[in-house]
Design a protein around this motif. Structure first.
Motif, short mmCIF file in Angstrom:
data_model
loop_
_atom_site.label_atom_id
_atom_site.label_comp_id
_atom_site.label_asym_id
_atom_site.label_seq_id
_atom_site.Cartn_x
_atom_site.Cartn_y
_atom_site.Cartn_z
N MET A 1 -20.36 -7.96 15.57
CA MET A 1 -19.39 -7.45 14.32
C MET A 1 -17.87 -7.76 15.03
SD MET A 1 -19.24 -3.82 12.49
CE MET A 1 -20.81 -3.88 12.09
N THR A 2 -16.91 -8.12 14.07
CA THR A 2 -15.63 -8.24 14.39
C THR A 2 -14.68 -7.43 13.00
OG1 THR A 2 -15.79 -10.26 15.27
CG2 THR A 2 -13.81 -9.90 14.37
N LEU A 3 -13.84 -6.66 13.55
CA LEU A 3 -13.16 -5.71 12.90
C LEU A 3 -11.69 -6.22 12.97
CD1 LEU A 3 -14.40 -2.25 13.41
CD2 LEU A 3 -15.31 -3.79 11.54
N ALA A 4 -11.13 -6.38 11.96
CA ALA A 4 -9.70 -6.52 11.73
C ALA A 4 -8.92 -5.24 11.83
CB ALA A 4 -9.10 -7.37 10.53
N VAL A 5 -7.85 -5.21 12.43
CA VAL A 5 -6.90 -4.03 12.46
C VAL A 5 -5.52 -4.35 12.34
CG1 VAL A 5 -6.73 -4.02 14.98
CG2 VAL A 5 -6.19 -1.84 13.97
N ALA A 6 -4.80 -3.52 11.54
CA ALA A 6 -3.45 -3.71 11.17
C ALA A 6 -2.87 -2.41 10.71
CB ALA A 6 -3.13 -5.04 10.22
N GLY A 7 -1.29 -2.45 10.46
CA GLY A 7 -0.75 -1.42 10.15
C GLY A 7 0.71 -1.45 9.80
N ILE A 8 1.23 -0.83 9.03
CA ILE A 8 2.68 -0.48 8.93
C ILE A 8 3.10 1.04 8.60
CG2 ILE A 8 4.98 -0.85 7.67
CD1 ILE A 8 3.50 -3.46 6.45
N VAL A 9 3.75 1.47 9.58
CA VAL A 9 3.80 3.06 9.56
C VAL A 9 5.38 3.47 9.51
CG1 VAL A 9 3.59 5.18 11.04
CG2 VAL A 9 1.75 3.38 10.87
N HIS A 10 5.51 4.08 8.51
CA HIS A 10 7.10 4.79 8.23
C HIS A 10 6.96 5.79 7.37
CE1 HIS A 10 11.12 4.80 6.71
NE2 HIS A 10 11.28 4.83 7.89
N GLU A 11 7.57 6.82 8.11
CA GLU A 11 7.64 8.16 7.00
C GLU A 11 9.15 8.05 6.36
OE1 GLU A 11 5.99 12.75 7.66
OE2 GLU A 11 7.85 12.09 8.97
N THR A 12 8.99 7.99 4.97
CA THR A 12 10.18 7.80 4.44
C THR A 12 10.78 9.08 3.64
OG1 THR A 12 9.34 5.56 3.82
CG2 THR A 12 11.46 6.41 2.76
N ASN A 13 12.00 9.11 4.26
CA ASN A 13 12.78 10.50 3.53
C ASN A 13 13.72 9.93 2.66
OD1 ASN A 13 14.64 12.61 2.98
ND2 ASN A 13 14.15 13.57 5.12
N THR A 14 13.49 9.94 1.28
CA THR A 14 14.40 9.37 0.37
C THR A 14 15.65 9.77 0.12
OG1 THR A 14 13.35 10.57 -1.52
CG2 THR A 14 12.33 8.49 -1.05
N PHE A 15 15.81 11.26 0.66
CA PHE A 15 17.09 11.82 0.64
C PHE A 15 17.97 11.78 1.97
CE2 PHE A 15 13.96 14.77 -1.52
CZ PHE A 15 14.54 14.66 -2.88
N ALA A 16 17.36 10.98 2.90
CA ALA A 16 18.01 10.55 3.99
C ALA A 16 19.15 9.54 3.71
CB ALA A 16 17.39 10.21 5.23
N PRO A 17 20.27 9.73 4.66
CA PRO A 17 21.46 8.70 4.37
C PRO A 17 20.82 7.28 4.74
CG PRO A 17 21.88 10.05 6.33
CD PRO A 17 20.71 10.47 5.64
N GLY A 18 21.32 6.32 4.22
CA GLY A 18 21.11 4.95 4.44
C GLY A 18 20.11 4.29 4.11
N VAL A 19 19.81 3.04 4.11
CA VAL A 19 18.59 2.17 4.03
C VAL A 19 18.03 1.55 5.11
CG1 VAL A 19 17.65 0.08 2.73
CG2 VAL A 19 19.53 1.70 1.61
N SER A 20 16.60 1.70 5.20
CA SER A 20 16.16 1.15 6.42
C SER A 20 15.53 -0.31 6.19
CB SER A 20 14.80 1.94 6.60
OG SER A 20 14.94 3.38 6.79
N GLY A 21 16.36 -1.15 7.19
CA GLY A 21 15.83 -2.46 7.18
C GLY A 21 14.71 -2.68 7.93
N LEU A 22 14.62 -4.42 7.90
CA LEU A 22 13.53 -4.79 8.84
C LEU A 22 13.84 -4.61 10.36
CD1 LEU A 22 10.68 -6.62 8.55
CD2 LEU A 22 11.96 -8.68 8.80
N ASP A 23 15.19 -4.37 10.61
CA ASP A 23 15.24 -4.22 12.13
C ASP A 23 14.73 -2.88 12.53
OD1 ASP A 23 17.34 -3.09 10.33
OD2 ASP A 23 18.47 -2.29 12.19
N ARG A 24 14.73 -1.81 11.76
CA ARG A 24 13.83 -0.68 12.27
C ARG A 24 12.78 -0.79 12.88
NH1 ARG A 24 16.85 3.99 10.00
NH2 ARG A 24 18.79 3.37 9.79
N PHE A 25 11.97 -1.86 12.51
CA PHE A 25 10.65 -1.94 12.73
C PHE A 25 10.49 -2.87 13.87
CE2 PHE A 25 10.49 -0.83 8.23
CZ PHE A 25 9.51 0.11 8.19
N GLN A 26 11.37 -3.53 14.39
CA GLN A 26 11.42 -4.40 15.38
C GLN A 26 10.87 -3.93 16.92
OE1 GLN A 26 11.16 -7.55 14.81
NE2 GLN A 26 11.61 -7.16 12.67
N SER A 27 11.26 -2.48 17.28
CA SER A 27 11.06 -2.06 18.67
C SER A 27 9.60 -1.70 18.90
CB SER A 27 11.86 -0.77 18.62
OG SER A 27 11.41 0.37 17.70
#
Length: 491
Positions: A1-27
């Protein structure tokens, strides 16, 4: 059996200042088995749990894209579409099933239900019958779409989150049983019509503990596969924000619906108990100074880094200057860090610090002191939360302002681990007062040292007083914004 695993994780505060761009996910961006294994094998993270479970079961993994970012403001439309396309393209459709790792409270400029949109795109590629199991944070805002599109949802059972490894193992096991035809998952969803602040969600206390214990008792039913209690994330202004439940059973949907209804009723009966007691910054500092011993934790939840806040709020900092007792606070201020590096270790530091992200989190505070430490801000989690996970505060400095020690960082890092402090050469028990920019999760770092804790009520994008916020999208009526909540069942 082979399983794929993937994900994108972000807890978004819509009241927080600024916009989160792709650079936030690079680390934290990995693709492929080698990168995934090298980074996460042996860690007590969700990803580490997936690797261990697969190894124990003799299953091959085909990791696609996995990326995560520190909680912050709404994700840009461009970043959201780039992330979604990259994740979907990275999934090998010849695998037997998918383990999807997400948060549950990610929001972008065009997708209020980011996780639901991700599942819809995956279904378009993989088909209606491809087995998909999803792991979620306890603070996920679960939508009916998410429940419809995933075969099984497994959420964390603890806050602070110290069981993500175990829940990942459980999710892999349920996915394997589904693929083999040993179970046929049927799910039910219940939303309480309640917004609950993080301070009311500690799973070892009060009503949240009672709800979790009832959920565990329900899981003792042989027909029940999983019960997920989602406290929700009140700082994402989306239609389905709030506390909800997902009950997954083997085939018997009516049984799942009955249990979901029971949990919703239990939570609503105790709705007032989720409110928290908090003090103004001035009163909180005065109470801490009067406490007989320390450290006393001032939980500055309004500037909760783990909830998307900027980590530069100064309402408490301003009250600590000149108090005459050993105190510690961490402030994210790249400009102040640069100044500290310019004057060097032993040099005199003098500049307005913090309060630079917006007008809500306070004004810059004039600090004068001596630079004691300069360091690169790298450390590894040594405590019970995500043990082994790498963390990076960027260039950092310790400035001693008489009795007040200020750790200045380039990047926002939540105080989830003791490494947050000891990497700077400091020790918690040396301080009478520690300011933790966190609601509850600070306990995994400082809980064993704390003699007392005070929740601070100050302006900020993670305030425990939800009446500070202008909600425009959450489905109404909802408690405590409205006195009469409207629960709903489905999907």
């Amino acid at each position: 059996m082979t399983l794929a695993v993937a994900g994108i994780v972000h807890e978004t505060n819509t009241f927080a200042p600024g916009v989160s761009g792709l650079d936030r996910f690079q680390s934290e961006w990995t693709e492929g088995l080698a990168a995934f294994s090298n980074r996460y094998f042996g860690t007590r993270t969700t990803m580490g749990g997936v690797l261990t479970a697969a190894s124990d079961l003799g299953i091959q993994l085909a990791p696609g894209l996995y990326t995560a970012a520190t909680p912050s403001g709404i994700v840009s439309a461009e970043a959201a579409d780039t992330l979604l396309a990259a994740l979907v393209d990275s999934i090998d459709e010849t695998t037997d099933g998918l383990l999807l790792i997400m948060h549950g409270a990610m929001v972008s400029e065009q997708y209020q239900d980011f996780e639901g949109e991700c599942l819809r795109r995956l279904r378009d590629k993989l088909g209606s019958y491809f087995p998909i199991t999803m792991t979620l944070d306890l603070h996920g805002n679960i939508s009916p779409d998410m429940v419809r599109q995933a075969d099984v949802i497994v959420g964390y059972d603890t806050y602070p989150h110290i069981d993500m490894y175990e829940r990942a193992v459980e999710a892999v096991q349920l996915l394997v049983k589904t693929i083999r035809g040993e179970v046929r998952p049927a799910t039910a969803y219940g939303h309480t019509g309640m917004l609950v602040v993080p301070q009311g969600m500690m799973t070892e206390l009060s009503s949240m503990k009672e709800i979790m214990e009832r959920a565990f008792a329900i899981e003792d039913d042989p027909k029940v596969l999983n019960v997920t209690v989602a406290g929700g994330f009140p700082y994402s202004d989306v239609p389905d924000a709030g506390m909800s439940f997902v009950v997954t059973v083997d085939e018997d949907r009516r049984l799942a619906e009955r249990y979901a209804q029971e949990l919703v009723s239990l939570a609503l009966e105790r709705k007032e108990s989720f409110n928290v007691v908090y003090a103004s910054p001035k009163k909180a500092v005065a109470e801490a100074l009067a406490w007989p011993d320390g450290p006393v934790i001032l939980a500055e939840g309004s500037d909760n880094v783990g909830g998307g806040a900027p980590a530069d709020a100064t309402h408490v900092l301003a009250e600590l200057v000149g108090t005459g007792q050993p105190a510690l606070v961490v402030i994210c201020d790249p400009e102040a860090v640069k100044h500290a590096y310019q004057v060097g270790v032993g040099g005199d530091f003098a500049m307005p610090t913090g309060g630079k992200s917006d007008g809500v989190h306070g004004k810059p505070v004039a600090l004068e002191g001596v630079v004691r430490v300069l360091f690169d801000g790298h450390y590894k989690h040594i405590g019970p939360y995500m043990t082994g996970q790498q963390a990076e505060m960027g260039k950092s400095a310790v400035v001693q302002c008489r009795k007040l020690a200020v750790i200045l960082t380039e990047k926002r890092v939540p105080p989830w681990d003791l490494g947050h402090v000891i990497s700077a050469g400091l020790w918690p028990e040396d301080f009478k007062i520690i300011v933790a920019k966190s609601a509850i999760a600070w306990q995994t770092a400082f809980g064993k040292f704390a003699k007392h804790a005070i929740h601070v009520d100050s302006p900020g994008c993670c305030s425990a007083n939800l009446h500070h916020f202008d909600y425009r999208h959450v489905r109404r009526p909802i408690y405590p914004l409205d006195l009469a909540p409207e629960p709903r069942l489905g999907p």
